[in-house]
Design an enzyme around this catalytic site. Structure first.
Site, PDB file in Angstrom:
ATOM      1  CE1 TYR A 116       0.981  -0.185   4.554  1.00  7.45           C
ATOM      2  CE2 TYR A 116      -0.239   1.855   4.346  1.00  7.45           C
ATOM      3  CZ  TYR A 116       0.647   0.848   4.983  1.00  7.45           C
ATOM      4  OH  TYR A 116       1.298   1.266   6.258  1.00  7.45           O
TER       5      TYR A 116
ATOM      6  CE  LYS B 231       3.157   3.126   3.200  1.00 10.63           C
ATOM      7  NZ  LYS B 231       3.124   3.179   4.514  1.00 10.63           N
TER       8      LYS B 231
ATOM      9  CG  LEU C 291       8.074   2.194   4.801  1.00 13.96           C
ATOM     10  CD1 LEU C 291       8.143   0.997   4.271  1.00 13.96           C
ATOM     11  CD2 LEU C 291       6.852   3.021   5.134  1.00 13.96           C
TER      12      LEU C 291
ATOM     13  CD  GLU D  53       9.767   1.545  10.625  1.00 14.75           C
ATOM     14  OE1 GLU D  53       9.828   2.831   9.972  1.00 14.75           O
ATOM     15  OE2 GLU D  53       9.765   0.641  10.368  1.00 14.75           O
TER      16      GLU D  53
END
Ligand code: PDD
Length: 286
Positions: A33, A150, A206, A182
């Protein structure tokens, strides 16, 4: 008011949109996505998001259902049809719906990918988090080893948000071997020793599109950037901290695990970078 959404070639009212129960996104989280922000009815860093989408698809050997130009037209059409001034566009591509459940990937000649897009109205520029900053807790990073892709496997990040909520915090930073990877849905930064420190790119995080732009703007503004891992202890002792994402832009972090950073208010580096980011992105939006 009902939204108009996009599903496999058609713009339809949201309650008429349908995807098969055999869709691999539903059964195996076999999908990728992108979330692109919209300011003044225009797309922020669209090229960056499409480049990462391309990479996610390639890494998973998943066919793309549309060209970048076609995806741009679909994004724009959704903005127009929904009168979206400020908010987000969510795009998802899955490996499609074969005739039955099977772990083995279907033949792409026989099973077309599923493409879904929808809009979300949201105030991003004037968000409460930007004004006051958010607090975070730290949690173990229990995700898989390819966080650079992702994918729609968001159960653990979702659990992380719930752990943060239960602790009365705004979000959670994930930690592996004592180092922050993260946030649950954003990249994490500290400001220490006069430098902006954020984990280097790799499979562990990411590769944020907002991250790339913010680091570019920081360097252009003569701020020093150090792309390296940092520990939870270092973060708690930092002068300030912040997160970046398409939905948060640059959002200050004012406390980690209950420890206030600086004077407990948004720091000057985060505030400045947010200002630059919003200004520059408004100018460059398409
Ligand atoms: N999340 N890291 C993770 C784990 C993310 O899920 C995201 C984005 C980011 C920031 O990437 P970008 O700057 O390209 O938005 C970093 C999106 C916004 C989401 O899942 O809603």
């Amino acid at each position: 008011m009902s939204r108009t959404v996009y599903v496999n070639g058609a713009f339809v009212p949201e309650d008429e949109a349908k995807v098969s129960i055999f869709d691999r996104g539903f059964l195996f989280a076999d999908g990728v996505y992108e979330v692109t922000s919209v300011l003044d009815g225009k797309l922020v860093d669209f090229a960056g998001h499409m480049k990462r989408l391309e990479r996610s698809l390639t890494e998973l050997d998943m066919p793309s259902p549309a060209s970048t130009e076609e995806l741009l037209q679909i994004h724009r059409e959704l903005v127009t049809r929904n009168g979206l001034g400020e908010g987000l566009i969510y795009l998802q591509i899955t490996r499609g719906a074969p005739a039955d459940r099977d772990f083995v990937f279907p033949d792409p000649e026989e099973t077309a990918p599923t493409l879904v897009l929808f809009t979300q109205t949201k105030g991003i520029v004037d968000s409460p988090g930007a004004a006051t900053g958010i607090t975070v807790i730290t949690i173990d990073d229990l995700r898989w080893g390819r966080r650079d892709i992702k994918t729609v496997q968001l159960l653990y990040p979702s659990m992380g948000k719930m752990m943060a909520k239960a602790a009365g915090a705004g979000d959670a930073w994930m930690v592996e071997d004592g180092e922050v990877t993260e946030g649950t849905s954003n990249n994490a930064y500290i400001v220490t020793g006069g430098k902006i420190v954020t984990r280097h790119l790799g499979n562990e995080i990411l590769h944020g599109i907002t991250r790339a732009a913010v680091l570019r703007f920081a360097r252009e503004a003569q701020m020093e950037v150090d792309e390296r891992p940092f520990t939870v202890e270092e973060a708690k002792a930092a002068d300030e901290a912040f997160v970046t994402s398409a939905s948060a832009f640059v959002t200050p972090v004012v406390a980690i695990d209950g420890v206030s950073l600086g004077d407990g208010t948004p720091g000057p580096v985060a505030r400045r970078l947010r200002e630059i980011y919003v200004d520059e992105m408004k100018k460059a939006a398409v």
